[in-house]
Write a protein that holds these residues in place. Structure first.
Motif, mmCIF file in Angstrom:
data_model
loop_
_atom_site.group_PDB
_atom_site.id
_atom_site.type_symbol
_atom_site.label_atom_id
_atom_site.label_comp_id
_atom_site.label_asym_id
_atom_site.label_seq_id
_atom_site.Cartn_x
_atom_site.Cartn_y
_atom_site.Cartn_z
ATOM 1 N N TYR A 1 0.882 -1.124 0.020
ATOM 2 C CA TYR A 1 -0.108 0.041 -0.092
ATOM 3 C C TYR A 1 0.877 1.360 -0.029
ATOM 4 O O TYR A 1 0.447 2.406 -0.675
ATOM 5 C CB TYR A 1 -0.759 -0.174 1.397
ATOM 6 C CG TYR A 1 -1.887 1.167 1.312
ATOM 7 C CD1 TYR A 1 -2.650 1.535 0.624
ATOM 8 C CD2 TYR A 1 -1.389 2.090 2.614
ATOM 9 C CE1 TYR A 1 -3.615 2.804 0.915
ATOM 10 C CE2 TYR A 1 -2.135 3.219 2.857
ATOM 11 C CZ TYR A 1 -3.153 3.456 2.009
ATOM 12 O OH TYR A 1 -3.952 4.787 2.187
ATOM 13 N N SER A 2 1.974 1.220 1.018
ATOM 14 C CA SER A 2 2.646 2.594 0.985
ATOM 15 C C SER A 2 4.379 1.888 1.308
ATOM 16 O O SER A 2 4.064 0.816 1.892
ATOM 17 C CB SER A 2 2.172 3.586 1.620
ATOM 18 O OG SER A 2 1.989 3.117 3.198
ATOM 19 N N ALA A 3 5.021 2.901 1.224
ATOM 20 C CA ALA A 3 6.615 2.522 1.704
ATOM 21 C C ALA A 3 7.503 3.705 1.959
ATOM 22 O O ALA A 3 6.981 4.786 1.298
ATOM 23 C CB ALA A 3 7.243 1.526 0.618
ATOM 24 N N ALA A 4 8.431 3.623 2.838
ATOM 25 C CA ALA A 4 9.165 4.693 2.978
ATOM 26 C C ALA A 4 10.635 4.179 3.368
ATOM 27 O O ALA A 4 10.917 3.080 4.265
ATOM 28 C CB ALA A 4 8.622 5.421 4.377
ATOM 29 N N ALA A 5 11.659 4.982 2.966
ATOM 30 C CA ALA A 5 12.948 4.763 3.442
ATOM 31 C C ALA A 5 13.321 5.659 4.662
ATOM 32 O O ALA A 5 12.794 7.094 4.636
ATOM 33 C CB ALA A 5 13.734 5.001 2.239
ATOM 34 N N VAL A 6 13.724 4.982 5.553
ATOM 35 C CA VAL A 6 14.010 5.855 6.870
ATOM 36 C C VAL A 6 15.417 6.118 7.161
ATOM 37 O O VAL A 6 16.531 5.338 6.699
ATOM 38 C CB VAL A 6 13.517 5.233 8.276
ATOM 39 C CG1 VAL A 6 11.907 5.251 8.134
ATOM 40 C CG2 VAL A 6 13.902 3.816 8.190
ATOM 41 N N THR A 7 15.749 7.306 7.680
ATOM 42 C CA THR A 7 17.207 7.651 8.015
ATOM 43 C C THR A 7 17.550 7.237 9.261
ATOM 44 O O THR A 7 16.870 6.750 10.329
ATOM 45 C CB THR A 7 17.179 9.184 7.937
ATOM 46 O OG1 THR A 7 16.573 9.707 9.205
ATOM 47 C CG2 THR A 7 16.781 9.803 6.941
ATOM 48 N N PRO A 8 18.957 7.123 9.670
ATOM 49 C CA PRO A 8 19.716 6.872 10.796
ATOM 50 C C PRO A 8 18.781 7.655 12.130
ATOM 51 O O PRO A 8 18.751 7.110 13.012
ATOM 52 C CB PRO A 8 21.001 7.143 10.771
ATOM 53 C CG PRO A 8 21.226 6.896 9.246
ATOM 54 C CD PRO A 8 20.059 7.502 8.411
ATOM 55 N N ASP A 9 18.871 9.046 11.951
ATOM 56 C CA ASP A 9 18.102 9.788 12.900
ATOM 57 C C ASP A 9 16.946 9.272 13.162
ATOM 58 O O ASP A 9 16.570 9.335 14.326
ATOM 59 C CB ASP A 9 18.467 11.260 12.524
ATOM 60 C CG ASP A 9 19.670 11.904 12.539
ATOM 61 O OD1 ASP A 9 20.444 11.161 13.248
ATOM 62 O OD2 ASP A 9 19.843 12.969 11.896
ATOM 63 N N GLU A 10 16.058 9.080 12.210
ATOM 64 C CA GLU A 10 14.544 8.606 12.482
ATOM 65 C C GLU A 10 14.754 7.178 13.212
ATOM 66 O O GLU A 10 13.854 7.128 14.066
ATOM 67 C CB GLU A 10 14.114 8.485 11.220
ATOM 68 C CG GLU A 10 13.421 9.922 10.368
ATOM 69 C CD GLU A 10 13.435 9.932 9.122
ATOM 70 O OE1 GLU A 10 12.868 10.846 8.848
ATOM 71 O OE2 GLU A 10 13.496 8.901 8.490
ATOM 72 N N ILE A 11 15.567 6.529 12.850
ATOM 73 C CA ILE A 11 15.725 4.930 13.630
ATOM 74 C C ILE A 11 16.041 5.323 14.888
ATOM 75 O O ILE A 11 15.363 4.582 15.851
ATOM 76 C CB ILE A 11 16.671 4.124 12.697
ATOM 77 C CG1 ILE A 11 16.056 3.680 11.332
ATOM 78 C CG2 ILE A 11 17.065 2.994 13.399
ATOM 79 C CD1 ILE A 11 17.281 3.202 10.317
ATOM 80 N N GLY A 12 17.180 6.146 15.098
ATOM 81 C CA GLY A 12 17.548 6.378 16.439
ATOM 82 C C GLY A 12 16.320 6.844 17.449
ATOM 83 O O GLY A 12 16.372 6.512 18.608
ATOM 84 N N THR A 13 15.558 7.736 16.817
ATOM 85 C CA THR A 13 14.498 8.321 17.612
ATOM 86 C C THR A 13 13.367 7.275 17.869
ATOM 87 O O THR A 13 12.876 7.303 19.208
ATOM 88 C CB THR A 13 13.680 9.447 16.772
ATOM 89 O OG1 THR A 13 14.459 10.651 16.355
ATOM 90 C CG2 THR A 13 12.235 10.176 17.331
ATOM 91 N N ALA A 14 13.198 6.233 17.184
ATOM 92 C CA ALA A 14 12.246 5.232 17.194
ATOM 93 C C ALA A 14 12.869 4.456 18.310
ATOM 94 O O ALA A 14 12.228 3.833 19.124
ATOM 95 C CB ALA A 14 11.943 4.451 16.128
ATOM 96 N N MET A 15 14.079 4.015 18.353
ATOM 97 C CA MET A 15 14.817 3.167 19.389
ATOM 98 C C MET A 15 14.665 3.679 20.699
ATOM 99 O O MET A 15 14.311 3.273 21.603
ATOM 100 C CB MET A 15 16.355 3.002 18.900
ATOM 101 C CG MET A 15 16.563 2.295 17.657
ATOM 102 S SD MET A 15 18.187 2.023 17.391
ATOM 103 C CE MET A 15 18.901 1.113 18.761
#
Length: 330
Positions: free
Chosen positions: A259-273
């Motif tokens: 349905y949808s997709a996205a590429a995520v950045t290292p900063d966005e991944i760190g925020t999620a962690m």
């Protein structure tokens, strides 16, 4: 249509296979928690796969694959390729079934993953990433030893086994009076988990999250043909999602389902962690946080109730400490 041989390695994965895998896995493993996470007034249902015995969802596909092997195949042993989570899943299943396991792993994989794989009794063969072809190395070992290749994502059993995450989550939602999931957001490397979830939950919207620079599945779906990662030296903290190219068995399941997709950045991944640690008191590795990162960054908009895969928690303590302190650039 001719019925498929359920024990053929050349068959296509099916929802019936996912349901059979779910029954097998329920006999040896308890369900992982489905945890509510409030983000901007919306409840996200997070599947805590870091609480599996090996710290990741990969145990599902590995058990389904190895437990279906014949006595002759078990005697020959198995070969896998992995940065660490599939490695541990295969090593865990092999140990439980009394099989020999050899895993081809990148030298720059997290030390915790290499150590854990060896501790489960597997022989580890290291290769240089980037620079060497892990599939070619595995093929050489298979040709020399006669062992059975257990691919990390391009295998019908692996796909079906990973899809059991969705079967479990549906049952957990139903037990809580929630009808769903209406939307699934999955971390994606080669497409094993996302293809499995597509089969498991055919009525749910499916969205994929890949690391920036390693978004080959997203680009492949957009192009309508399988494309490789453009730069295998592109830095990413998501070692678990560094697959150089998807395979037809995965692409064929996903090509009309995403349905949808996205590429995520290292900063966005760190925020999620950090959010997972602060709100759920859990440790999630970078690759395991990609789906949540895509949602909280606003790159993927979810329909409620949404299922988010927290697909693993195998991260070196030193790196995780830097993430918590937001000092990964030091």
């Amino acid at each position: 249509m001719t019925a498929q041989d359920p024990l053929s390695p050349y068959r296509s994965p099916t929802r019936e296979g996912v349901l059979r895998a779910a029954q097998k896995i329920a006999e040896i493993l308890p369900p992982t928690p489905l945890m509510p996470l409030e983000v901007d007034g919306v409840t996200l249902w997070c599947k805590a796969e870091m609480l599996q015995p090996i710290g990741a969802f990969k145990i599902r596909g590995a058990w389904h694959r190895l437990s279906d092997m014949s006595a002759g195949e078990r005697e020959r042993g198995i070969v896998g390729v992995s940065s660490g989570n599939h490695a541990q899943g295969v090593a865990w299943a092999a140990k439980k079934l009394g099989m020999a396991a050899t895993i081809v792993m990148p030298r720059n994989a997290p030390k915790a993953k290499i150590a854990a794989t060896k501790a489960l009794g597997a022989q580890v063969v290291l290769y240089e990433r980037p620079g060497q072809d892990r599939d070619a190395i595995a093929a050489t070992i298979v040709a020399k030893t006669g062992a059975v290749l257990v691919h990390a994502f391009a295998d019908p059993w692996i796909i079906e086994g990973q899809g059991t995450l969705g079967i479990e989550a549906m049952a957990q939602m139903e037990a809580m009076g929630v009808k769903g999931p209406a939307h699934i957001v999955a971390c994606c490397g080669g497409g094993g988990l996302s293809a499995g979830l597509s089969l498991a939950c055919p009525d749910a919207k499916l969205s994929l999250a890949e690391p920036e620079g390693w978004d080959d599945v997203i680009r492949s779906l957009a192009a309508g043909t399988i494309l490789p990662v453009e730069d295998q030296a592109h830095p990413t903290p998501c070692d678990a999602l560094q697959t150089p190219i998807s395979f037809p068995i995965n692409f064929n399941v996903l090509k009309n389902r995403v349905y949808s997709a996205a590429a995520v950045t290292p900063d966005e991944i760190g925020t999620a962690m950090r959010l997972v640690y602060e709100k759920l008191r859990l440790v999630v590795e970078p690759g395991g946080a990609a789906a949540l990162a895509a949602v909280i960054s606003g790159k993927i908009i979810t329909d409620a109730p949404a299922l988010i895969t927290l697909s693993g928690g195998n991260v070196d303590p030193e790196y995780f400490s830097k993430i918590l302190l937001n000092k990964t650039s030091d």
